[in-house]
Structures are given as C-alpha cells and as structure tokens.
Design a protein around this motif. Sequence first.
Motif: not given
Length: 156
Positions: A128-144
């Motif tokens: 979900a986009s909301s989960l992706v935003r959290d990953v991005l916000r906290y510097g996680g790896d969003a490559s998948q």
Amino acid sequence: MKRICLFPGTFDPITLGHTDIIDRSLDLFDEIVVGVGVNSAKTPMFPLEQRMEWIREIYSDRPKVKVISYEGLTVKTCKEIGAQFILRGIRSIGDFEYEKAIADVNRMMDENIETIFLSCSPRYSTLASSLVRDVLRYGGDASQLLPANILRQLRS
C-alpha cells in the motif's frame, strides 16, 4: 467503440502494485487513463505534478496509457473523458468490500459505467502507498516496492 478505462487513485507514490494492475490491464482496454485524484482531506507526501510525471515516465513507451489529474466524483471524470470503465485493484477481501460499496454507488449515479476489479499479483497483496511512504520517511529500502525511475530520483 473505443474501450476507455479510468484507473483512479492518489498514487502517492505509484507502487509496483499499481503498475502490476496497469500492466495486466493493457490488453483489456484501448486506452487507460490514470487519474491522479486530488483529495483536499489528504496531504500528499509528493506534489501532484511529481506523481503525474513519474507515471508518464513509466509509461512513456505505452501510448495507450494517459495521465490526468482530477478532483471530485470519479463518475463525473469518466463522463468528461468518455470512459465506460473504472479499474480498481483488489489486494484483499477487505479491499473488495470497500471497493464494491463505491462501485455500487457509482453504478447508481451512472449505470453505463462498469467497475472492473483486478486482483493484484500475490507478491503485491500487502503493498500500500501508505506503507511505502513510511519506508521512505524512515530511510528504509523501497527497492522491492517502487518502480526503478522513482527509486533513482529519490536516491539522487
């Protein structure tokens, strides 16, 4: 008659789950209009123009995919662009119940517009986009989670 489909959403940002639905629907419609909705109740992470540009880049080699922004009723936008179909991706039974209620109301407003549900590929069923935003916000790896062009821009 040309089969025009509106795929509405906020696409904040567009994810691999969204592109999975678009890619798999390419053979079903003559034109797919990705409608980036403007919702005054939501504050997006990414500006509208940025979200639209990312989608244009992803589908630059697919002339049947168009991108617009819209505000208000999805059915009204369908009428304005001549779309007979609304495309919705379904991840779970919860999504289906929510989306069916919206589809039923849309059908009451215009019985000539049909909602088409596509279940997402299993590997994207929790995306979900909301989960992706959290990953991005906290510097996680969003490559998948995100298309390559978005990852490149976010990393630079």
